[in-house]
Design a protein around this motif. Structure first.
Motif, PDB file in Angstrom:
ATOM      1  N   ASN A   1       1.980  -5.354   3.381  1.00 57.77           N
ATOM      2  CA  ASN A   1       1.033  -4.340   3.848  1.00 57.77           C
ATOM      3  C   ASN A   1       1.705  -3.125   4.486  1.00 57.77           C
ATOM      4  OD1 ASN A   1       1.966  -5.513   6.115  1.00 57.77           O
ATOM      5  ND2 ASN A   1      -0.003  -6.263   6.861  1.00 57.77           N
ATOM      6  N   LEU A   2       3.028  -3.010   4.339  1.00 54.94           N
ATOM      7  CA  LEU A   2       3.720  -1.900   4.992  1.00 54.94           C
ATOM      8  C   LEU A   2       4.121  -0.812   4.008  1.00 54.94           C
ATOM      9  CD1 LEU A   2       6.103  -3.587   7.590  1.00 54.94           C
ATOM     10  CD2 LEU A   2       3.810  -2.645   7.933  1.00 54.94           C
ATOM     11  N   VAL A   3       3.970   0.428   4.462  1.00 55.74           N
ATOM     12  CA  VAL A   3       4.385   1.582   3.655  1.00 55.74           C
ATOM     13  C   VAL A   3       5.617   2.202   4.320  1.00 55.74           C
ATOM     14  CG1 VAL A   3       3.690   3.838   2.760  1.00 55.74           C
ATOM     15  CG2 VAL A   3       1.981   2.003   2.980  1.00 55.74           C
ATOM     16  N   TYR A   4       6.684   2.324   3.557  1.00 56.20           N
ATOM     17  CA  TYR A   4       7.914   2.949   4.051  1.00 56.20           C
ATOM     18  C   TYR A   4       8.149   4.245   3.287  1.00 56.20           C
ATOM     19  CZ  TYR A   4      10.123  -0.903   6.742  1.00 56.20           C
ATOM     20  OH  TYR A   4      10.458  -1.854   7.672  1.00 56.20           O
TER      21      TYR A   4
ATOM     22  N   MET B   1      17.833  -1.836  -1.162  1.00 54.57           N
ATOM     23  CA  MET B   1      17.891  -2.892  -0.133  1.00 54.57           C
ATOM     24  C   MET B   1      16.495  -3.208   0.396  1.00 54.57           C
ATOM     25  SD  MET B   1      20.020  -4.821   1.547  1.00 54.57           S
ATOM     26  CE  MET B   1      21.643  -4.127   1.315  1.00 54.57           C
ATOM     27  N   LEU B   2      15.688  -2.169   0.604  1.00 59.36           N
ATOM     28  CA  LEU B   2      14.314  -2.404   1.082  1.00 59.36           C
ATOM     29  C   LEU B   2      13.549  -3.259   0.083  1.00 59.36           C
ATOM     30  CD1 LEU B   2      13.325   1.092   2.546  1.00 59.36           C
ATOM     31  CD2 LEU B   2      13.257  -1.088   3.786  1.00 59.36           C
ATOM     32  N   LEU B   3      13.710  -2.942  -1.195  1.00 57.78           N
ATOM     33  CA  LEU B   3      12.979  -3.694  -2.220  1.00 57.78           C
ATOM     34  C   LEU B   3      13.437  -5.155  -2.263  1.00 57.78           C
ATOM     35  CD1 LEU B   3      12.837  -1.008  -5.051  1.00 57.78           C
ATOM     36  CD2 LEU B   3      10.957  -1.792  -3.611  1.00 57.78           C
ATOM     37  N   GLN B   4      14.709  -5.380  -1.979  1.00 52.04           N
ATOM     38  CA  GLN B   4      15.225  -6.751  -2.015  1.00 52.04           C
ATOM     39  C   GLN B   4      14.967  -7.517  -0.731  1.00 52.04           C
ATOM     40  OE1 GLN B   4      19.397  -6.285  -2.824  1.00 52.04           O
ATOM     41  NE2 GLN B   4      19.002  -5.409  -4.837  1.00 52.04           N
ATOM     42  N   ARG B   5      14.976  -6.816   0.405  1.00 48.18           N
ATOM     43  CA  ARG B   5      15.043  -7.525   1.694  1.00 48.18           C
ATOM     44  C   ARG B   5      13.895  -7.269   2.657  1.00 48.18           C
ATOM     45  NH1 ARG B   5      19.554 -11.176   2.404  1.00 48.18           N
ATOM     46  NH2 ARG B   5      20.736 -10.798   0.508  1.00 48.18           N
ATOM     47  N   GLU B   6      12.894  -6.486   2.253  1.00 47.92           N
ATOM     48  CA  GLU B   6      11.766  -6.275   3.159  1.00 47.92           C
ATOM     49  C   GLU B   6      10.505  -6.848   2.503  1.00 47.92           C
ATOM     50  OE1 GLU B   6      11.343  -5.347   6.555  1.00 47.92           O
ATOM     51  OE2 GLU B   6       9.633  -6.393   5.710  1.00 47.92           O
ATOM     52  N   PRO B   7      10.229  -8.130   2.775  1.00 47.26           N
ATOM     53  CA  PRO B   7       9.130  -8.806   2.070  1.00 47.26           C
ATOM     54  C   PRO B   7       7.753  -8.257   2.408  1.00 47.26           C
ATOM     55  CG  PRO B   7      10.159 -10.279   3.671  1.00 47.26           C
ATOM     56  CD  PRO B   7      10.971  -9.036   3.669  1.00 47.26           C
ATOM     57  N   ARG B   8       7.645  -7.501   3.534  1.00 51.41           N
ATOM     58  CA  ARG B   8       6.303  -7.012   3.910  1.00 51.41           C
ATOM     59  C   ARG B   8       5.973  -5.649   3.296  1.00 51.41           C
ATOM     60  NH1 ARG B   8       6.095  -6.665   9.984  1.00 51.41           N
ATOM     61  NH2 ARG B   8       8.119  -5.739   9.598  1.00 51.41           N
TER      62      ARG B   8
ATOM     63  N   GLU C   1       4.312  -0.450  -0.279  1.00 51.12           N
ATOM     64  CA  GLU C   1       4.603   0.794  -0.991  1.00 51.12           C
ATOM     65  C   GLU C   1       5.892   1.404  -0.443  1.00 51.12           C
ATOM     66  OE1 GLU C   1       1.724   4.010  -0.606  1.00 51.12           O
ATOM     67  OE2 GLU C   1       3.017   5.353  -1.765  1.00 51.12           O
ATOM     68  N   LEU C   2       6.722   1.888  -1.350  1.00 49.51           N
ATOM     69  CA  LEU C   2       7.955   2.559  -0.944  1.00 49.51           C
ATOM     70  C   LEU C   2       7.924   3.972  -1.517  1.00 49.51           C
ATOM     71  CD1 LEU C   2      10.740   2.631   0.309  1.00 49.51           C
ATOM     72  CD2 LEU C   2      11.648   1.443  -1.681  1.00 49.51           C
ATOM     73  N   ARG C   3       7.889   4.941  -0.592  1.00 47.27           N
ATOM     74  CA  ARG C   3       7.892   6.343  -1.026  1.00 47.27           C
ATOM     75  C   ARG C   3       9.317   6.866  -0.967  1.00 47.27           C
ATOM     76  NH1 ARG C   3       2.794   8.219   2.722  1.00 47.27           N
ATOM     77  NH2 ARG C   3       1.302   6.745   1.819  1.00 47.27           N
ATOM     78  N   VAL C   4       9.756   7.427  -2.069  1.00 46.00           N
ATOM     79  CA  VAL C   4      11.119   7.946  -2.153  1.00 46.00           C
ATOM     80  C   VAL C   4      11.017   9.465  -2.278  1.00 46.00           C
ATOM     81  CG1 VAL C   4      13.293   7.854  -3.420  1.00 46.00           C
ATOM     82  CG2 VAL C   4      11.819   5.830  -3.326  1.00 46.00           C
ATOM     83  N   PHE C   5      11.467  10.143  -1.213  1.00 44.59           N
ATOM     84  CA  PHE C   5      11.298  11.598  -1.125  1.00 44.59           C
ATOM     85  C   PHE C   5      12.676  12.240  -1.274  1.00 44.59           C
ATOM     86  CE2 PHE C   5      11.153  15.522   1.297  1.00 44.59           C
ATOM     87  CZ  PHE C   5       9.877  16.032   1.121  1.00 44.59           C
ATOM     88  N   ASP C   6      12.810  13.149  -2.209  1.00 43.34           N
ATOM     89  CA  ASP C   6      14.105  13.827  -2.378  1.00 43.34           C
ATOM     90  C   ASP C   6      13.905  15.139  -3.116  1.00 43.34           C
ATOM     91  OD1 ASP C   6      16.968  14.402  -3.131  1.00 43.34           O
ATOM     92  OD2 ASP C   6      17.247  12.406  -2.304  1.00 43.34           O
TER      93      ASP C   6
ATOM     94  N   GLN D   1       4.814  -0.998  -4.898  1.00 45.28           N
ATOM     95  CA  GLN D   1       4.520   0.311  -5.501  1.00 45.28           C
ATOM     96  C   GLN D   1       5.614   1.300  -5.075  1.00 45.28           C
ATOM     97  OE1 GLN D   1       0.660   1.971  -4.514  1.00 45.28           O
ATOM     98  NE2 GLN D   1       1.419   4.029  -4.995  1.00 45.28           N
ATOM     99  N   VAL D   2       6.345   1.826  -6.038  1.00 45.47           N
ATOM    100  CA  VAL D   2       7.393   2.805  -5.725  1.00 45.47           C
ATOM    101  C   VAL D   2       6.868   4.184  -6.105  1.00 45.47           C
ATOM    102  CG1 VAL D   2       9.747   3.579  -6.245  1.00 45.47           C
ATOM    103  CG2 VAL D   2       9.259   1.133  -6.054  1.00 45.47           C
ATOM    104  N   THR D   3       6.742   5.049  -5.088  1.00 46.25           N
ATOM    105  CA  THR D   3       6.188   6.384  -5.328  1.00 46.25           C
ATOM    106  C   THR D   3       7.296   7.415  -5.181  1.00 46.25           C
ATOM    107  OG1 THR D   3       4.172   5.575  -4.268  1.00 46.25           O
ATOM    108  CG2 THR D   3       4.318   7.962  -4.651  1.00 46.25           C
ATOM    109  N   ALA D   4       7.611   8.091  -6.261  1.00 44.65           N
ATOM    110  CA  ALA D   4       8.668   9.113  -6.228  1.00 44.65           C
ATOM    111  C   ALA D   4       8.039  10.450  -5.852  1.00 44.65           C
ATOM    112  CB  ALA D   4       9.329   9.204  -7.597  1.00 44.65           C
TER     113      ALA D   4
END
Ligand code: NAD
Ligand SMILES: C[C@@H](CO)CCC[C@@H](C)[C@H]1CC[C@H]2[C@@H]3[C@H](O)C=C4C[C@@H](O)CC[C@]4(C)[C@H]3CC[C@]12C
Length: 369
Positions: free
Chosen positions: A9-12, A28-35, A38-43, A59-62
């Motif tokens: 349930n956590l969004v990073y 690493m987050l995808l492998q080691r953060e089970p909670r 959604e992972l937002r990747v901003f660049d 959910q990986v959001t670029a």
């Protein structure tokens, strides 16, 4: 990907998530953060490798965006629980102007903090640098110091100045009330010189060595110690501290941590040879041919050439007075603060870090292997 029964349930949000360190943090987050849900990747520049990550349970959001644009940052931060702010302009070679470095590293960080405050995001981890402490312009050694070791941190170069300013802003923001009324919890990690898969400067040294017929020339005395840390362990420390910010807010909030592991204390060049040696390069002893004053003269000439050629082309060699001074000044850390505060232990042993880095160099295009 980690299999887990924990609720996701956590969004990073990871800023600079497509850079050298950022990519390792994202993986690493995808492998080691089970909670993670959604992972937002901003660049500024999104990597094509992100596509393959979109097939997992998270959910990986670029998000292609610029940290200097407050509205882009606010849109990316809104609804995130945790922000890992790793975006930065890493330039000690004079490629970018001091104004640009300041804008990205300082204004960009201000934008991230303000976005957290406005949107109600409570947890912020900042990727700082050992350079906020030193080496200083006086060349004072920092020998296996910790976060409390007294040191005269005086900088002139735009990169360490910007990192120091940004770090201060992040630490001062700890405790600020965010939207919803709860306090912001921040901390800063200060990696030493990072190495590992994807390290551009290692790539540059390797190609330079190949061009010179498999040889590199020693410029720095072997007795000068330069702190180095494996990128996987830097990523791991980010993931761990981000996880613990909520549980240990009173202890970790507003704190700085040197980011280190069990990589051996060596000179910058001897350390690089741990990887480049097994890939076929040799380090030749030329200290007597090239004493420090001669190197400083060459470095100063490089700086002069850079300035003269600027209207025509960008001349940005690895050797300049700043990089020479950094490489030539002992700066190493030895501390257990991160271990005591949030249980950090390196995830990768030195042997593992070394093997992974060697394999990466060997797989490089144009490799001698
Ligand atoms: N490489 C090291 O040895 C080292 C050591 C200590 C700290 N750091 C810090 O770690 C962080 C990551 O460094 P790195 O070595 O991975 O560098 P990097 O250049 O590989 O990564 C930085 C990322 O930030 C992105 N970026 C730059 N400007 C941006 C902008 N305006 N908006 C959005 N994104 C932007 C870049 O596109 C890049 O992907 C930096 O903050 C750096 O100061 C690096
Ligand atoms: C004199 C040359 C002969 O071989 C060697 C020059 C090496 C330099 C290019 C690098 C020596 C130390 C590096 C810096 C250090 O590892 C820490 C850093 C902190 C980080 O936040 C950004 C990168 C860097 C400044 C890193 C850059 C390259 C060196 C100066």
């Amino acid at each position: 990907m980690a299999e887990s029964t924990e609720v996701r349930n956590l969004v990073y949000l990871v800023t600079g998530g497509c850079g050298f360190l950022g990519e390792h943090v994202v993986r690493m987050l995808l492998q080691r953060e089970p909670r993670l849900s959604e992972l937002r990747v901003f660049d500024l520049h999104l990597g094509p490798w992100l596509e393959e990550l979109k097939r997992g349970p998270v959910q990986v959001t670029a998000i292609q965006g610029d940290v200097t644009q407050a509205h882009e940052v606010a849109a990316a931060v809104a609804g995130a629980h945790v922000v890992i702010h790793a975006a930065g302009l890493v330039d000690v070679f004079g490629r970018a102007s001091p104004e640009t470095i300041h804008k990205v590293n300082v204004q960009g960080t201000k934008n991230v903090i303000e976005a957290c405050v406005q949107t109600g995001t409570r947890f912020l981890v900042y990727t700082s640098s050992m350079e906020v402490v030193g080496p200083n312009i006086k060349g004072h050694p920092f020998y296996r110091g910790n976060e409390d070791t007294p040191y005269e941190a005086v900088h002139k170069h735009p990169y360490p100045c910007s990192k120091a300013q940004a770090e201060r802003l992040v630490l001062e923001a700890n405790g600020r009330e965010v939207r919803g009324g709860l306090p912001l919890v921040t901390c800063a990690l200060r990696p030493t010189g990072i190495y590992g898969e994807g390290h551009q400067i290692m790539r540059d040294f390797y190609h330079q060595g190949l061009r010179l017929g498999g040889r590199l020339f020693r410029a720095i005395p072997a007795s000068v110690e330069h702190g180095r840390v494996y990128v996987g362990n830097v990523a791991w420390m980010h993931v761990l501290v981000a996880r613990e910010l909520e549980r240990r807010a009173a202890l970790v909030g507003g704190q700085v941590y040197f980011c280190y592991d069990k990589s051996p204390y060596k000179s910058y060049e001897d350390f690089n040879m741990e990887f480049l040696g097994p890939c076929g390069l040799r380090l030749l002893e030329t200290r007597l041919l090239a004493p420090y004053w001669l190197l400083m003269l060459l470095a100063t000439l490089n700086a002069l050439l850079q300035w003269l050629l600027r209207p025509l082309l960008l001349y940005a060699p690895l050797l300049n007075p700043y990089t020479l001074a950094v490489a030539n000044t002992t700066f190493t850390v030895s501390t257990d603060k991160a271990q005591r505060h949030f249980g950090y232990e390196p995830l990768f042993s030195w042997e593992d870090s070394r093997t992974r880095t060697i394999r990466w160099v060997q797989a490089m295009e144009g490799s001698a292997q």
